[in-house]
Write a protein that holds these residues in place. Structure first.
Motif: not given
Length: 238
Positions: A175-177, A201-204, A215-218
Motif C-alpha cells: 500500500s502507498p501508506r 506504491v512504487a511512487h511512494e 512492480i507487480c504485473a497486476e
C-alpha cells in the motif's frame, strides 16, 4: 512463526498488519519459503471501531479487514475488491461478488450493475479511491463507515537489526501508506530488493538508496508471490 532451521541468507521482510503478513507467508510455496527467513514487522496496527451496523443493506469491502471485523453477512450482497477480500466476505456469510482488483474497477463495475442501493462501504479510517463519493455522484446511494483504524507503527527491533546486516532483503510493499511509513525509517545506505504491488506504491518509495523497484504485473496476491519468486531467484548467494 519460527525461522527456517537452515537459516537461509535471504530475508523476507513483511510489513503488513499481522494477520495479512501471516496469510501472505502461508500462501508462499513451500519451496520458496525454504529459501527465505521471514521477519514480520507490521507498520500498521488494525484497531476495531465500534459502530451500529444493524441497518446495512448491501456492503462494499475494499480490504479483507472489512468482512473480518464487520457484521455477519446473512446472505446479503457484498461488492468486493480482490480475491482474498471476496473470500473473507463469503466466510463471513456475505453473498460476495468479486468486482475487480482495484477501487477504480470496483466503482466502474458497480456503476454498470446499477444496484438500487443503499450501499455501505465498510472500511478503515484511511482509505483510497473515493468509492462512496464517486458512486454517489453516479446516482447510487452509498455511505462510508469506518469500522477500524490503521495506526502507524515503527519497525521492530528485529527488522531494524536486519536492515543493518549485509544479507539480501526482499521487501514486498502492498500500500502507498505503508510505503511512506517505511521510507521515513529507511537509512540512505540500506540496499533492498523492493517489490511494489502497483505503480502508486512504487511512487511512494522511489528516491531511497534501493535497487530498482519491481512492480507487480497486476495488484493481486498471486502476482506478488510470483514477483517474490522471481526476485529471490535473481539474487546471487555466496
Amino acid at each position: 512463526m519460527a525461522n527456517n532451521a537452515k537459516h537461509p541468507q535471504i530475508t523476507l521482510l513483511l510489513t503488513r498488519p499481522q494477520r495479512g503478513s501471516d496469510a501472505f507467508w502461508r500462501a508462499l510455496p513451500v519451496s520458496l519459503r525454504d529459501q527465505l527467513t521471514p521477519i514480520i514487522s507490521p507498520l500498521v496496527r488494525i484497531d476495531p471501531i465500534a459502530n451500529d451496523l444493524s441497518d446495512i443493506n448491501s456492503a462494499i469491502f475494499t480490504s479483507a479487514n472489512g468482512p473480518i471485523l464487520g457484521p455477519e453477512g446473512d446472505d446479503r450482497i457484498a461488492y468486493c475488491v480482490g480475491a482474498q477480500t471476496t473470500q473473507a466476505a463469503r466466510n463471513a456469510g456475505w453473498d460476495a461478488r468479486h468486482l475487480g482488483n482495484t477501487a477504480d474497477q470496483l466503482v466502474d463495475q458497480i456503476i454498470e450493475l446499477a444496484p438500487s442501493g443503499p450501499l455501505t462501504h465498510l472500511c478503515g479510517t484511511h482509505t483510497r479511491g473515493d468509492v462512496a463519493p464517486r458512486l454517489g455522484m453516479a446516482g447510487i446511494e452509498t455511505t462510508q463507515i469506518a469500522i477500524y483504524d490503521q495506526a502507524l507503527q515503527p519497525l521492530s527491533d528485529q527488522a531494524t537489526a536486519a536492515l543493518g546486516r549485509e544479507n539480501p532483503i526482499i521487501l514486498p510493499l502492498f500500500s502507498p501508506r505503508t510505503a511512506r511509513q517505511f521510507k521515513k525509517q529507511l537509512n540512505e545506505g540500506v540496499t533492498l530488493h523492493l517489490i511494489a504491488l502497483s505503480p502508486a506504491v512504487a511512487h511512494e518509495i522511489l528516491g531511497k538508496n534501493t535497487k530498482p523497484v519491481h512492480i507487480c504485473a497486476e495488484p493481486t496476491r498471486k502476482a506478488m508471490i510470483e514477483a517474490v519468486q522471481n526476485v529471490a531467484a535473481s539474487i546471487p548467494l555466496g
